[in-house]
Design an enzyme around this catalytic site. Sequence first.
Site, PDB file in Angstrom:
ATOM      1  N   ARG A  67      49.013  36.891  39.516  1.00  0.00           N
ATOM      2  CA  ARG A  67      48.339  37.924  40.308  1.00  0.00           C
ATOM      3  C   ARG A  67      48.077  37.468  41.747  1.00  0.00           C
ATOM      4  NH1 ARG A  67      43.130  39.033  36.887  1.00  0.00           N
ATOM      5  NH2 ARG A  67      42.765  40.586  38.529  1.00  0.00           N
ATOM      6  N   ASP A  86      32.780  41.676  40.098  1.00  0.00           N
ATOM      7  CA  ASP A  86      33.804  41.714  39.062  1.00  0.00           C
ATOM      8  C   ASP A  86      33.133  42.323  37.829  1.00  0.00           C
ATOM      9  OD1 ASP A  86      36.209  41.373  37.784  1.00  0.00           O
ATOM     10  OD2 ASP A  86      36.304  39.207  38.061  1.00  0.00           O
ATOM     11  N   HIS A 105      36.805  35.848  31.776  1.00  0.00           N
ATOM     12  CA  HIS A 105      36.494  36.840  30.743  1.00  0.00           C
ATOM     13  C   HIS A 105      35.784  36.164  29.571  1.00  0.00           C
ATOM     14  CE1 HIS A 105      39.816  38.965  32.848  1.00  0.00           C
ATOM     15  NE2 HIS A 105      39.131  40.041  32.520  1.00  0.00           N
ATOM     16  N   LYS A 114      39.728  40.194  46.458  1.00  0.00           N
ATOM     17  CA  LYS A 114      39.055  39.536  45.338  1.00  0.00           C
ATOM     18  C   LYS A 114      39.761  38.219  45.009  1.00  0.00           C
ATOM     19  CE  LYS A 114      41.579  42.395  41.944  1.00  0.00           C
ATOM     20  NZ  LYS A 114      41.478  43.502  40.982  1.00  0.00           N
ATOM     21  N   ASP A 160      42.056  49.204  38.974  1.00  0.00           N
ATOM     22  CA  ASP A 160      42.799  47.997  39.340  1.00  0.00           C
ATOM     23  C   ASP A 160      44.273  48.372  39.332  1.00  0.00           C
ATOM     24  OD1 ASP A 160      40.770  45.712  39.345  1.00  0.00           O
ATOM     25  OD2 ASP A 160      40.384  46.602  37.389  1.00  0.00           O
ATOM     26  N   ARG A 177      47.214  49.699  34.488  1.00  0.00           N
ATOM     27  CA  ARG A 177      46.256  50.322  33.561  1.00  0.00           C
ATOM     28  C   ARG A 177      46.828  51.527  32.811  1.00  0.00           C
ATOM     29  NH1 ARG A 177      43.548  46.009  33.439  1.00  0.00           N
ATOM     30  NH2 ARG A 177      41.906  45.628  34.957  1.00  0.00           N
TER      31      ARG A 177
END
Length: 537
Positions: free
Chosen positions: A172, A288, A215, A202, A103, A111
Site C-alpha cells: 500500500r 484510523d 488491527h 495516512k 478507502d 471495498r
Amino acid sequence: MKMHSVLSYKEASEKLTLKQKVGQLFMPAVFINDTEEEVQQIENLIRTQAIGSICFFHSRASAATNFEGKKKVVHNEHSYNRLKQLISRYQKAAEFPLLIAIDAEWGLAMRIENTNQYPYAITLGAIHENSELIFEVGKQIAMDCKEAGIHWNLAPVVDINDNPKNPVIGYRSFGDDKNKVLSKAKAYLSGMESVGVLNSIKHFPGHGDTATDSHLGLPVITKSKKKLQENELYPFSKLIKHGVDAVMVGHLAVPALDDSENPSTTSSKIITDVLRTALEFDGVIISDALNMYAVSKKFPQKGTLESAAFIAGMDVMCFSEYVEEGIQQIINSATKERIEASFKRTWKLKEQAFADAGQEHSISSPLALNKVLAQHSLTELYGNAPIVEQIKKSNFLNLSVDNQKENLFSAAIEKQNGQCHHQLELNSIHEIRNLTADHKNIVLALFPPFVKPKNLFGLQPEILGFINEMVAQKNVLIYLFGNPYVLDILELNPSANVVVAYQDFSEFQTEAYHHFTNQIEAKGKLPVKLQNYHEKI
C-alpha cells in the site's frame, strides 16, 4: 446522483446544538452487505445522533472488521448498485448532509467488488519519473468516487515502507524512498484535487517500519526523533505545506514523540504538539479505525476511546463503535471552544465537498490506463541478461504457480510459442520434476495467492522449496505477478533472472507477454530494497 446543499459554517454554527456539533465529528462504519435490520439501525443512528460522516466497508466479515478471518466473506455481484442505494438512504435519514467516505487507495475495488481497480501503490512506485500517470490514477479514482456519491477518499498512504515484514502497509506504500513517496503522493493528490474529491494522507506519524499489524496489536516505532523527522515525518511535513484536506493518525506507539506508551491515536503530544503545532497542520485530523485492537482493547469502557482521542486533538472519530456514549463523554469532558474548533474544521470540509459536488467529469475505462501503467512499471531484475534470450529461443518448460486469476500469460506462451503450459501444484511436483529433467531452461509465471507477507504470501513451503531447487539447477526466467517482496523468500542465486509485473490484472499479463516476446521494453524501477536481489544498474 442528486446532491444536497449544505449550510454555511456560520449558519450551521448558529443552528446546531452542542450535541449535534459533536455528532458531526463521528464517522461510523457502514457496510454494503448489511441486513435490512442493520441498515435501519444506522439510519436511526444518523437521525438521532446528527452523525456528520460515514465510511463504507464491504461487509462485517471483511478484513477491516474480521481481523482473525473467522467469518466468511459473502460476495455480492451487485455491490456497486447497493452502495448507491445505501448512500441515498443514509442521506435521506440525515438532517444535515453526510460526508460519504471510503478507502479507495487503488479504487473502489478496495471495498466494492465489480468496480474499477487500479494498481497498488507499490506498483505505481515502480513507475520511473512519470508523475502524469500517477496524476491520472488519482483523477480516475476520484471520478469513480464522485460518480458513486462519495466525497472523501481516505488516501493516499504516505508511509515509507522500509520493513519487508510489514503485515499491513507493504504493497500500500509507494516504496522505501522518502522523496519518491513524496513525489508520487503529490501527483496522486493533485489528480484527486482536479476532480474535487477530498483526501486524507495516512498513517501519521508513519506506519512503514513495523512488523506488527495494528488491527491486532500496537506497533512500536523505536527510532529517534531525529530519524523520524528525516524519514517517517518527511512526506507528512512536505505535503502539509503543499496543502492536504486531512491527515489520518495511525495506531502506533512512538516513544521518541511520546514516552507515555500512549498510542498516537490518543496522544496529545503526537496529535497536538507534533501534527497541529510543530507541523502547523490546520486541517481535519481523522483517526484510523477505532475498532482496531491496537487501541480498542485498551479502552474497554464504551465511549472512553472516542473521548480520549478527541481530548488528544482528534477532529473525526472514524469507525467509532460507541457513537452515543462517545458523544456524551466528549460533551462531559471537553470545552465548548474545543468542540467548536473541531466542528468548524469538519464543517468547512463539508462545505468544500458539496461546493465541488455539482461538477461533472467524464469517466473513462481503467483498461487503457492500466495497460500504460503496466508498460511503465514492468521491472527487469536480471542477474545474467544474456541467458534470457537463450531461454526465450529454446524449447523451454512453460511453467506456472497460479492463484485464482486466469493465467493469460502462460496461455499466450502456449498458443503463440507452442510450449505446453504446466501448473506447479502440490500434487504435480513429482510430474514437474520429471519434466524438468528434460529441460535446461524454464519460464516460470509466479502468481502468489496473497499480496500480504503472512504465511509466505500464501505459497506452500513445498512449492517454494521446489522453485528454489529449480533456480539452483536450471536457467529460470521468472515473471512475478505480485508483491516484489516475494523475491525475499526465494533463494535466488546471483545469476537468476526475474521480471516483476506486480499485478495479476489481464492488462499486466498481456503487457508482460509483450515484454517476453520483445515487443516492449521494461521501464520500471524497483520501489523497495530486497534482501537478496538487486536491480540492474
